[in-house]
Write an enzyme that holds these catalytic residues in place. Structure first.
Site, PDB file in Angstrom:
ATOM      1  N   ALA A   1       0.853  -1.182   0.000  1.00  0.00           N
ATOM      2  CA  ALA A   1       0.000   0.000   0.000  1.00  0.00           C
ATOM      3  C   ALA A   1       0.894   1.240   0.000  1.00  0.00           C
ATOM      4  CB  ALA A   1      -0.898   0.005   1.227  1.00  0.00           C
TER       5      ALA A   1
ATOM      6  N   TYR B   1      -9.883   0.943   4.694  1.00  0.00           N
ATOM      7  CA  TYR B   1      -9.204   2.202   4.366  1.00  0.00           C
ATOM      8  C   TYR B   1     -10.159   3.107   3.556  1.00  0.00           C
ATOM      9  CZ  TYR B   1      -5.377  -0.227   6.487  1.00  0.00           C
ATOM     10  OH  TYR B   1      -4.616  -0.905   7.409  1.00  0.00           O
TER      11      TYR B   1
ATOM     12  N   LEU C   1      -5.287 -17.127   3.734  1.00  0.00           N
ATOM     13  CA  LEU C   1      -5.016 -18.469   4.257  1.00  0.00           C
ATOM     14  C   LEU C   1      -4.968 -19.531   3.160  1.00  0.00           C
ATOM     15  CD1 LEU C   1      -6.848 -18.464   7.714  1.00  0.00           C
ATOM     16  CD2 LEU C   1      -4.400 -18.288   7.230  1.00  0.00           C
TER      17      LEU C   1
HETATM   18  C1  LIG Z   1       2.823  -7.939   6.880  1.00  0.00           C
HETATM   19  C2  LIG Z   1       1.526  -7.723   6.146  1.00  0.00           C
HETATM   20  C3  LIG Z   1       1.285  -6.518   5.517  1.00  0.00           C
HETATM   21  C4  LIG Z   1       0.114  -6.302   4.795  1.00  0.00           C
HETATM   22  N1  LIG Z   1      -0.065  -5.132   4.100  1.00  0.00           N
HETATM   23  C5  LIG Z   1      -1.101  -5.007   3.232  1.00  0.00           C
HETATM   24  C6  LIG Z   1      -1.166  -3.933   2.319  1.00  0.00           C
HETATM   25  O1  LIG Z   1      -0.246  -3.106   2.199  1.00  0.00           O
HETATM   26  N2  LIG Z   1      -2.257  -3.838   1.528  1.00  0.00           N
HETATM   27  C7  LIG Z   1      -3.273  -4.758   1.573  1.00  0.00           C
HETATM   28  O2  LIG Z   1      -4.247  -4.643   0.831  1.00  0.00           O
HETATM   29  N3  LIG Z   1      -3.186  -5.825   2.389  1.00  0.00           N
HETATM   30  C8  LIG Z   1      -2.126  -5.987   3.193  1.00  0.00           C
HETATM   31  N4  LIG Z   1      -2.014  -7.117   3.965  1.00  0.00           N
HETATM   32  C9  LIG Z   1      -3.009  -8.190   3.808  1.00  0.00           C
HETATM   33  C10 LIG Z   1      -2.501  -9.235   2.801  1.00  0.00           C
HETATM   34  O3  LIG Z   1      -2.284  -8.659   1.522  1.00  0.00           O
HETATM   35  C11 LIG Z   1      -3.462 -10.427   2.682  1.00  0.00           C
HETATM   36  O4  LIG Z   1      -4.691  -9.984   2.146  1.00  0.00           O
HETATM   37  C12 LIG Z   1      -3.722 -11.113   4.006  1.00  0.00           C
HETATM   38  O5  LIG Z   1      -2.548 -11.240   4.776  1.00  0.00           O
HETATM   39  C13 LIG Z   1      -4.334 -12.509   3.799  1.00  0.00           C
HETATM   40  O6  LIG Z   1      -3.478 -13.306   3.007  1.00  0.00           O
HETATM   41  P1  LIG Z   1      -2.501 -14.426   3.677  1.00  0.00           P
HETATM   42  O7  LIG Z   1      -3.404 -15.365   4.458  1.00  0.00           O
HETATM   43  O8  LIG Z   1      -1.824 -15.091   2.502  1.00  0.00           O
HETATM   44  O9  LIG Z   1      -1.559 -13.711   4.571  1.00  0.00           O
HETATM   45  C14 LIG Z   1      -0.869  -7.327   4.731  1.00  0.00           C
HETATM   46  C15 LIG Z   1      -0.632  -8.545   5.387  1.00  0.00           C
HETATM   47  C16 LIG Z   1       0.551  -8.755   6.068  1.00  0.00           C
HETATM   48  C17 LIG Z   1       0.787 -10.097   6.725  1.00  0.00           C
END
Ligand SMILES: Cc1cc2nc3c(=O)[nH]c(=O)nc-3n(C[C@H](O)[C@H](O)[C@H](O)COP(=O)(O)O)c2cc1C
Length: 367
Positions: free
Chosen positions: A59, A185, A304
């Protein structure tokens, strides 16, 4: 497995994706005054060697007050653009993975501390804090200072800022823009009746709540080179009664598609502290499936997704066209390699690393 769906190519506008694995945007809270640092070169650089089809930059705020924390990346002036150029130059020297950027404004969830410092809101008059803005003067939670409701001039300022950042992204050669309309957001705040209590043409009906996000989409689409993709990330439900739900999200996705949106990334939640998220593997995939049934543009599922067989099933059944990884790929930055090995496919790897393939270990003893 013969020809796994997860490793078939896909073209989105002029963006050629070599497989269906994309790296989700992930804030690193490691910028200085909005400028990327060496951390971003290291972090994004290693992910650019992962074998995924697309790397999405975290972001990136379109204005300084749109940052979640004072350590967020921005793309709002020459200094932030130059810092990003330096990172991109370093990555591109060694990887040809396409790169997207998420353009964002945090609205009422801005002006907080880094997560590892507790993540609390920082008051407007305290160091590293500022007054937040939002569709309505409704605080995210009782500990937060109420945001200032945006007037027409404020809306114009932010719309223009999204467009200006898109111009900078185009100049940086970034392959695609993802507009952040998820996770509570600013643009999600407009979409959700829980955060948007306006009585003007930007509040009330879905058509009105969608107005500002769609204006931002149009402004970005016009500002970004016409041969490159503009996509949107949504939270398909607030997981709270009376909040944004999947039916409204489907309708919003159709509005976006009509305006030329190239893909939609389906996440959920983040808007309200009363949310009850039913966390389990693939828990957001049914939301992606519902959107996919209503649009023609490619749909990305996220959340997940940790296992190659699970990811293959999501794409093979047609629930989504692509899967995005966040924590999974932080934990295992070579996840796409391992998924390819497990499913019997191939990914592109840097020549420097080719000798690490287990099938080639014997070479080590011969050279
Ligand atoms: C360290 C971290 C930073 C994240 N920053 C953003 C971001 O900048 N923009 C966004 O839309 N989602 C952000 N997310 C959410 C992830 O893009 C994702 O949607 C969420 O972690 C679920 O996916 P996962 O289960 O593979 O982690 C962030 C997640 C993590 C773990």
């Amino acid at each position: 497995m013969a020809n796994p769906h997860l490793f078939t190519p896909l073209r989105i506008r002029n963006l050629d994706l070599s497989n269906r694995i994309v790296i989700a945007p992930m804030c690193q809270y490691s910028a200085q005054d909005g400028c990327m640092t060496d951390w971003h070169l290291i972090h994004l650089g290693q992910l650019a060697l992962s074998g995924a089809a697309l790397l999405t930059i975290e972001a990136s705020a379109v204005t300084p007050d749109g940052r979640i924390t004072y350590a967020d990346v921005g793309l709002y002036d020459d200094a932030t653009e130059q810092a990003m150029a330096r990172t991109l130059d370093g990555i591109r020297r060694w990887s040809d993975m396409p790169i997207a950027i998420q353009l964002a404004h945090a609205g009422r969830k801005a002006s907080t501390d880094r997560p590892w410092n507790g993540g609390k809101q920082i008051a407007p008059d305290a160091e590293n804090g500022w007054q937040t803005v939002a569709p309505s003067a409704v605080a995210f939670n009782p500990e937060y200072v109420a945001p200032t409701a945006l007037d027409d001039q404020g809306l114009k300022r932010i719309r223009d800022a999204f467009a200006a950042s898109a111009v900078r992204a185009g100049r940086l050669g970034i392959d695609a823009v993802q507009i952040h309309a998820a996770h509570g957001y600013l643009l999600h705040q407009f979409l959700s009746p829980l955060a948007n209590q306006r009585t003007d043409s930007y509040g009330g009906s879905l058509e009105n709540r969608a107005r500002f996000p769609l204006e931002v989409f149009d402004a970005v689409r016009q500002a970004f080179p016409s041969d490159r993709a503009v996509t949107v990330r949504v939270s398909a439900t607030d997981w709270v009664k009376g909040g944004l739900d999947i039916e409204e999200t489907v309708a919003f996705a159709q509005m976006l598609e009509e305006r030329g949106c190239d893909a939609i990334h389906v996440s959920s939640g983040g808007l309200h502290i009363d949310q009850k998220i039913p966390l389990s593997p693939s828990y957001q995939v049914p939301l992606a499936r519902a959107v996919k049934a209503a649009v023609k543009m490619p749909v990305v599922a996220v959340g997940l997704i940790t296992d190659p067989v699970q990811a293959e099933a999501i794409v093979a059944t047609g629930d989504a066209d692509l899967i995005a990884l966040a924590r999974t790929v932080l934990y295992d930055p070579r996840w796409p390699w391992h998924a390819a090995a497990e499913l019997g496919a191939q990914v592109k790897a840097a020549p420097q690393y080719l000798r690490c393939q287990p099938s080639r270990y014997k070479d080590l003893f011969q050279s």
